[in-house]
Design a protein around this motif. Structure first.
Motif, short mmCIF file in Angstrom:
data_model
loop_
_atom_site.label_atom_id
_atom_site.label_comp_id
_atom_site.label_asym_id
_atom_site.label_seq_id
_atom_site.Cartn_x
_atom_site.Cartn_y
_atom_site.Cartn_z
N PRO A 1 -30.86 67.78 -64.37
CA PRO A 1 -30.37 67.87 -63.15
C PRO A 1 -31.03 69.07 -62.28
O PRO A 1 -31.23 69.16 -61.04
CB PRO A 1 -28.95 68.29 -63.28
CG PRO A 1 -28.63 67.59 -64.68
CD PRO A 1 -29.83 67.81 -65.34
N SER A 2 -31.26 70.15 -62.92
CA SER A 2 -31.95 71.06 -62.23
C SER A 2 -33.28 70.80 -61.76
O SER A 2 -33.97 71.00 -60.73
CB SER A 2 -32.23 72.42 -63.13
OG SER A 2 -30.94 73.00 -63.41
N LEU A 3 -34.08 70.01 -62.57
CA LEU A 3 -35.52 69.32 -62.32
C LEU A 3 -35.43 68.52 -61.03
O LEU A 3 -36.16 68.81 -60.03
CB LEU A 3 -36.04 68.49 -63.07
CG LEU A 3 -36.35 69.38 -64.47
CD1 LEU A 3 -36.87 68.31 -65.72
CD2 LEU A 3 -37.59 70.51 -64.34
N ARG A 4 -34.29 67.76 -60.84
CA ARG A 4 -34.27 66.63 -59.78
C ARG A 4 -33.70 67.45 -58.60
O ARG A 4 -34.14 66.81 -57.58
CB ARG A 4 -33.01 65.67 -60.14
CG ARG A 4 -33.60 64.86 -61.17
CD ARG A 4 -32.48 63.68 -61.67
NE ARG A 4 -33.02 62.57 -62.33
CZ ARG A 4 -32.27 61.78 -63.18
NH1 ARG A 4 -31.00 61.81 -63.14
NH2 ARG A 4 -32.71 61.07 -63.94
N ALA A 5 -33.12 68.78 -58.85
CA ALA A 5 -32.94 69.58 -57.35
C ALA A 5 -33.93 70.03 -56.81
O ALA A 5 -34.02 70.41 -55.73
CB ALA A 5 -31.72 70.44 -57.99
N VAL A 6 -35.09 70.35 -57.63
CA VAL A 6 -36.10 70.90 -57.19
C VAL A 6 -37.49 70.11 -57.06
O VAL A 6 -38.17 70.38 -55.98
CB VAL A 6 -36.54 72.33 -58.05
CG1 VAL A 6 -37.98 72.93 -57.76
CG2 VAL A 6 -35.51 73.25 -58.12
#
Length: 184
Positions: free
Chosen positions: A154-159
Motif C-alpha cells: 500500500p505504501s508503494l502504491r501511494a508513492v
C-alpha cells in the motif's frame, strides 16, 4: 517590559533587563563557511542509518528521517543497494508500529520533488528486494507475506505510479506467491 507602566514595590528595584547578545563578525578573509559534506562511504552510511532508524522508532517523523538520509549524500550508483538494505531492515523489525513507520520512511525516500533517492534506483531496488531478498527472509520473518501485502505494497502504491512498477509484476500479484506459495 513588564514594569514599563508601573513602578516596582517600595524597597525593590526594577528587574535588570538583559542586553541583546553581541554578534561579532569574523575578520575579513575568514568568513565562516559550512563544512563540505563528508564523502560517502558504505560503512558510515550504515552507522548513520542505524541511528536514523533508532530515532525514527521513537519520534516517528518520516520527513525528518528522509532529510537525515538526504544529508548523507548517497551517490546515485549506491542508492539502489541502500534502498534494498533499508527495506530489509524495515521488514525485519519485530515491533509492528516501528516497522510500518520504517517502511513509510523507505518508500518516502522516493517521494517528493526532488526526492532523496532517485525513483529509478528505488524501483530497481524493489525488484531486487522482491526477487532476491524477500524469498530468503521468509523463514526468518514471521508473517512476511502479510507484512508485504498489507504494509509495504500500500505504501508503494501511494508513492509510485503503476507504470513505474509494471516491470515487477510480483509486487501486484495476489501477493507474493514467490515468497509463500499457496497450498493447492
Amino acid at each position: 517590559g513588564l514594569f514599563a507602566f508601573a513602578a516596582p514595590p517600595p524597597g525593590l528595584r526594577a528587574p535588570w533587563a538583559p542586553t541583546p547578545p553581541v554578534v561579532v563578525a569574523p575578520p575579513p578573509g575568514l568568513e565562516l563557511a559550512s563544512a563540505p559534506p563528508a564523502p560517502y562511504s558504505r560503512a558510515s552510511f550504515c552507522r548513520a542509518l542505524t541511528g536514523i532508524l533508532r530515532e525514527l522508532s521513537q519520534h516517528r517523523n518520516t520527513g525528518r528521517a528522509v532529510q537525515q538520509v538526504r544529508e548523507q549524500h548517497v551517490p546515485e550508483a549506491s542508492q539502489r543497494d541502500e534502498f534494498v538494505d533499508i527495506l530489509t531492515r524495515a521488514v525485519d523489525m519485530r515491533n509492528g508500529s516501528s516497522r510500518r513507520v520504517a517502511l513509510a520512511f523507505a518508500v518516502g525516500l522516493a517521494a517528493g520533488a526532488p526526492s532523496a533517492f532517485f525513483r529509478e534506483q528505488c524501483v530497481e531496488g524493489l525488484g531486487i528486494f522482491f526477487k532476491d531478498v524477500a524469498p530468503d527472509l521468509k523463514d526468518e520473518v514471521p508473517n512476511l507475506r502479510i507484512i508485504l501485502r498489507s504494509e509495504l505494497v500500500p505504501s508503494l502504491r501511494a508513492v509510485f505510479a503503476k507504470a513505474e512498477l509494471d516491470a515487477y509484476p510480483w509486487i501486484f500479484l495476489d501477493s507474493m506467491d514467490c515468497i509463500h506459495p499457496r497450498r493447492r
